[in-house]
Design a protein around this motif. Structure first.
Motif, PDB file in Angstrom:
ATOM      1  N   GLY A  58       0.815  -1.209   0.000  1.00 29.61           N
ATOM      2  CA  GLY A  58       0.000   0.000   0.000  1.00 29.61           C
ATOM      3  C   GLY A  58       0.848   1.259   0.000  1.00 29.61           C
ATOM      4  O   GLY A  58       2.038   1.238   0.308  1.00 29.61           O
ATOM      5  N   PRO A  59       0.246   2.382  -0.352  1.00 33.29           N
ATOM      6  CA  PRO A  59       0.970   3.655  -0.399  1.00 33.29           C
ATOM      7  C   PRO A  59       1.152   4.277   0.980  1.00 33.29           C
ATOM      8  O   PRO A  59       0.551   5.301   1.312  1.00 33.29           O
ATOM      9  N   VAL A  60       1.942   3.624   1.808  1.00 32.00           N
ATOM     10  CA  VAL A  60       2.245   4.146   3.150  1.00 32.00           C
ATOM     11  C   VAL A  60       3.759   4.131   3.347  1.00 32.00           C
ATOM     12  O   VAL A  60       4.463   3.283   2.782  1.00 32.00           O
ATOM     13  N   LEU A  61       4.252   5.067   4.133  1.00 33.90           N
ATOM     14  CA  LEU A  61       5.677   5.125   4.450  1.00 33.90           C
ATOM     15  C   LEU A  61       5.947   4.184   5.621  1.00 33.90           C
ATOM     16  O   LEU A  61       6.113   4.596   6.769  1.00 33.90           O
ATOM     17  N   GLU A  62       6.019   2.897   5.307  1.00 36.12           N
ATOM     18  CA  GLU A  62       6.010   1.890   6.369  1.00 36.12           C
ATOM     19  C   GLU A  62       7.250   1.945   7.258  1.00 36.12           C
ATOM     20  O   GLU A  62       7.160   1.733   8.474  1.00 36.12           O
ATOM     21  N   ARG A  63       8.414   2.207   6.707  1.00 36.09           N
ATOM     22  CA  ARG A  63       9.595   2.298   7.561  1.00 36.09           C
ATOM     23  C   ARG A  63       9.520   3.511   8.483  1.00 36.09           C
ATOM     24  O   ARG A  63       9.948   3.452   9.642  1.00 36.09           O
ATOM     25  N   ALA A  64       8.968   4.619   7.966  1.00 33.95           N
ATOM     26  CA  ALA A  64       8.817   5.815   8.799  1.00 33.95           C
ATOM     27  C   ALA A  64       7.879   5.535   9.971  1.00 33.95           C
ATOM     28  O   ALA A  64       8.162   5.902  11.122  1.00 33.95           O
ATOM     29  N   PHE A  65       6.757   4.881   9.689  1.00 31.42           N
ATOM     30  CA  PHE A  65       5.822   4.545  10.761  1.00 31.42           C
ATOM     31  C   PHE A  65       6.447   3.553  11.735  1.00 31.42           C
ATOM     32  O   PHE A  65       6.275   3.666  12.956  1.00 31.42           O
ATOM     33  N   ALA A  66       7.154   2.551  11.206  1.00 29.13           N
ATOM     34  CA  ALA A  66       7.769   1.551  12.079  1.00 29.13           C
ATOM     35  C   ALA A  66       8.801   2.201  13.006  1.00 29.13           C
ATOM     36  O   ALA A  66       8.874   1.871  14.196  1.00 29.13           O
ATOM     37  N   ALA A  67       9.588   3.128  12.469  1.00 33.76           N
ATOM     38  CA  ALA A  67      10.565   3.827  13.310  1.00 33.76           C
ATOM     39  C   ALA A  67       9.862   4.684  14.350  1.00 33.76           C
ATOM     40  O   ALA A  67      10.270   4.736  15.517  1.00 33.76           O
ATOM     41  N   GLN A  68       8.778   5.351  13.950  1.00 29.38           N
ATOM     42  CA  GLN A  68       8.017   6.180  14.886  1.00 29.38           C
ATOM     43  C   GLN A  68       7.402   5.332  15.986  1.00 29.38           C
ATOM     44  O   GLN A  68       7.255   5.785  17.134  1.00 29.38           O
ATOM     45  N   ALA A  69       7.056   4.086  15.662  1.00 37.74           N
ATOM     46  CA  ALA A  69       6.439   3.182  16.632  1.00 37.74           C
ATOM     47  C   ALA A  69       7.468   2.493  17.529  1.00 37.74           C
ATOM     48  O   ALA A  69       7.094   1.701  18.399  1.00 37.74           O
ATOM     49  N   GLY A  70       8.753   2.752  17.295  1.00 32.36           N
ATOM     50  CA  GLY A  70       9.786   2.174  18.148  1.00 32.36           C
ATOM     51  C   GLY A  70      10.267   0.804  17.736  1.00 32.36           C
ATOM     52  O   GLY A  70      10.904   0.102  18.525  1.00 32.36           O
ATOM     53  N   LEU A  71      10.007   0.406  16.479  1.00 29.18           N
ATOM     54  CA  LEU A  71      10.423  -0.920  16.027  1.00 29.18           C
ATOM     55  C   LEU A  71      11.883  -0.952  15.581  1.00 29.18           C
ATOM     56  O   LEU A  71      12.420  -2.027  15.318  1.00 29.18           O
ATOM     57  N   GLY A  72      12.515   0.191  15.489  1.00 29.78           N
ATOM     58  CA  GLY A  72      13.903   0.237  15.064  1.00 29.78           C
ATOM     59  C   GLY A  72      14.255   1.616  14.545  1.00 29.78           C
ATOM     60  O   GLY A  72      13.468   2.563  14.678  1.00 29.78           O
ATOM     61  N   PHE A  73      15.432   1.714  13.940  1.00 30.29           N
ATOM     62  CA  PHE A  73      15.852   2.964  13.317  1.00 30.29           C
ATOM     63  C   PHE A  73      16.199   2.685  11.860  1.00 30.29           C
ATOM     64  O   PHE A  73      16.518   1.551  11.490  1.00 30.29           O
ATOM     65  N   ILE A  74      16.109   3.693  11.026  1.00 31.85           N
ATOM     66  CA  ILE A  74      16.427   3.534   9.612  1.00 31.85           C
ATOM     67  C   ILE A  74      17.922   3.747   9.430  1.00 31.85           C
ATOM     68  O   ILE A  74      18.471   4.785   9.791  1.00 31.85           O
ATOM     69  N   GLY A  75      18.585   2.739   8.877  1.00 36.37           N
ATOM     70  CA  GLY A  75      20.029   2.781   8.713  1.00 36.37           C
ATOM     71  C   GLY A  75      20.456   3.463   7.432  1.00 36.37           C
ATOM     72  O   GLY A  75      19.634   3.832   6.584  1.00 36.37           O
ATOM     73  N   LYS A  76      21.753   3.600   7.265  1.00 33.90           N
ATOM     74  CA  LYS A  76      22.294   4.226   6.056  1.00 33.90           C
ATOM     75  C   LYS A  76      22.020   3.395   4.810  1.00 33.90           C
ATOM     76  O   LYS A  76      22.050   3.922   3.696  1.00 33.90           O
ATOM     77  N   ASN A  77      21.726   2.094   4.995  1.00 30.52           N
ATOM     78  CA  ASN A  77      21.343   1.250   3.867  1.00 30.52           C
ATOM     79  C   ASN A  77      19.852   1.354   3.559  1.00 30.52           C
ATOM     80  O   ASN A  77      19.348   0.611   2.717  1.00 30.52           O
ATOM     81  N   THR A  78      19.158   2.248   4.229  1.00 32.92           N
ATOM     82  CA  THR A  78      17.718   2.562   4.097  1.00 32.92           C
ATOM     83  C   THR A  78      16.822   1.480   4.666  1.00 32.92           C
ATOM     84  O   THR A  78      15.597   1.553   4.498  1.00 32.92           O
ATOM     85  N   CYS A  79      17.378   0.475   5.334  1.00 31.43           N
ATOM     86  CA  CYS A  79      16.580  -0.581   5.950  1.00 31.43           C
ATOM     87  C   CYS A  79      16.258  -0.229   7.406  1.00 31.43           C
ATOM     88  O   CYS A  79      17.019   0.482   8.067  1.00 31.43           O
TER      89      CYS A  79
END
Length: 380
Positions: free
Chosen positions: A136-157
């Motif tokens: 779906g058209p959602v910024l899933e990594r942004a939401f996951a990081a906001q929810a405390g599931l992790g941080f976005i690394g330099k490899n964009t994961c």
């Protein structure tokens, strides 16, 4: 036990390793980064990523789900145990480890729907929801990081400090406010640039910036046309996806094998199939072999395109008969890449089959590829 704890408990019982809640308003810096990514053309041929209506949905999830207030984010660890060691008898391709077994969409989506039903029962009333597993058209990594599931690394994961980045992500948008218990995790890459240095094609143009046009995963999965000739040697043995920028990440030392049997490798053929076997697959054989796998989505034509490139890189003289047969394939795309592969292998037999194919080839673009291939073989 509060509502957030009950949601987390239910999510873990469903098999998810991480769960958190984010506001349905993506952080501005992630929206800005996405717009910049599209403006640079880093999305390559994925035109749907740049459609104004899709961008609007990513910026405002209430367009997807009117009244969206919260996003329940989940992640499941898919890190497989290492496959059996290969015998050095024949060339093998490499498949990204997320695609070694069952299609993760089929595993995750029913569980997300079940989690949404649990939330609806807990909250009461007519809670509306929309569940997505990277479709779906959602910024899933942004939401996951906001929810405390992790941080976005330099490899964009998305990277979790205790699990690494072998994570499938899913989201449930709901139109109610849910308590947010988790804390965000600040970026922890520090001065490390291993992922940027390891990428064979230079797809990581800068920290936190991925140019899909040079990414092996994009080229072997999303890209539908010919792979640029200058990038083909850099693909090595990869025939579906690539794991290099994750494999070299220091945080992966904390990764542990998944507990989900559907993602556990059971044979070397799932992780590193013999290339010559794949090159001979017809449509029925392709569908039978990859039924239930994410690989089925790209179709036989793109897979054989990738296999031809891999054979050109690692196949050697033993690959010439299979590539000669591929020069008669119904797909011009497959014939084009088989010609390139034969040029990389070289030798009298490769020159002979290329010359025969040139005489009968009717497609102008493939004929040009055959001429170029013959010139390369002759120049050696």
């Amino acid at each position: 036990m509060g509502l957030s704890e009950r949601i987390e408990e239910r999510a873990r019982r469903l098999g998810f390793d991480l769960v958190g809640v984010a506001s349905a308003h993506p952080p501005r810096e992630h929206v800005r980064a996405y717009r910049d990514w599209v403006a640079r053309g880093d999305h390559g041929g994925m035109a749907y990523m740049a459609r104004p209506d899709r961008i609007a949905r990513r910026e405002d999830p209430s367009i997807i789900l009117p009244g969206a207030r919260s996003v329940v984010c989940v992640a499941v660890n898919y890190c497989p145990a290492p496959p059996p060691p290969p015998a050095n008898d024949r060339p093998r391709g490499r498949i990204s480890n997320y695609a070694w077994r069952q299609d993760y969409h089929d595993w995750m989506l029913p569980r997300l729907v079940e989690l949404a039903a649990f939330i609806r029962a807990e909250v009461g009333g007519g809670v509306r929801h929309q569940a997505y597993v990277d479709t779906g058209p959602v910024l899933e990594r942004a939401f996951a990081a906001q929810a405390g599931l992790g941080f976005i690394g330099k490899n964009t994961c998305l990277i979790h400090p205790r699990l690494g980045s072998w994570l499938f992500l899913g989201e449930v948008l709901v139109d109610v406010d849910l308590p947010r218990a988790g804390q965000t995790i600040p970026p922890r890459c520090g001065i490390c640039t291993r992922c940027l240095q390891a990428c064979p094609t230079g797809a990581l143009a800068a920290p936190y910036r991925l140019d899909a046009r040079r990414c092996i995963s994009y080229l072997t999965i999303e890209h539908k046309g010919p792979i640029p000739p200058n990038l083909r040697p850099l693909l090595g043995e990869w025939i579906y996806g690539c794991d290099i920028c994750q494999e070299v990440c220091p945080w992966q030392r904390f990764a542990r094998p998944t507990a989900v049997s559907a993602f556990q490798v059971v044979s070397l053929g799932h992780a590193a199939p013999p290339l010559l076997d794949l090159m001979t697959l017809d449509e029925e054989g392709f569908r039978r072999r990859f039924q239930g796998s994410p690989i089925l989505r790209i179709g036989r034509e793109r897979l054989l395109r990738n296999v031809a490139v891999a054979l050109g890189n690692v196949g050697g003289p033993q690959a010439v008969p299979a590539l000669a047969t591929a020069l008669t394939d119904p797909s011009p795309l497959v014939r084009d890449h088989a010609a390139w592969a034969l040029a990389q292998i070289g030798g009298p037999e490769a020159a002979r089959v290329l010359d025969i194919a040139r005489e009968r080839e009717a497609d102008p673009s493939v004929r040009r590829a055959l001429v170029v291939a013959l010139e390369e073989v002759a120049a050696r």
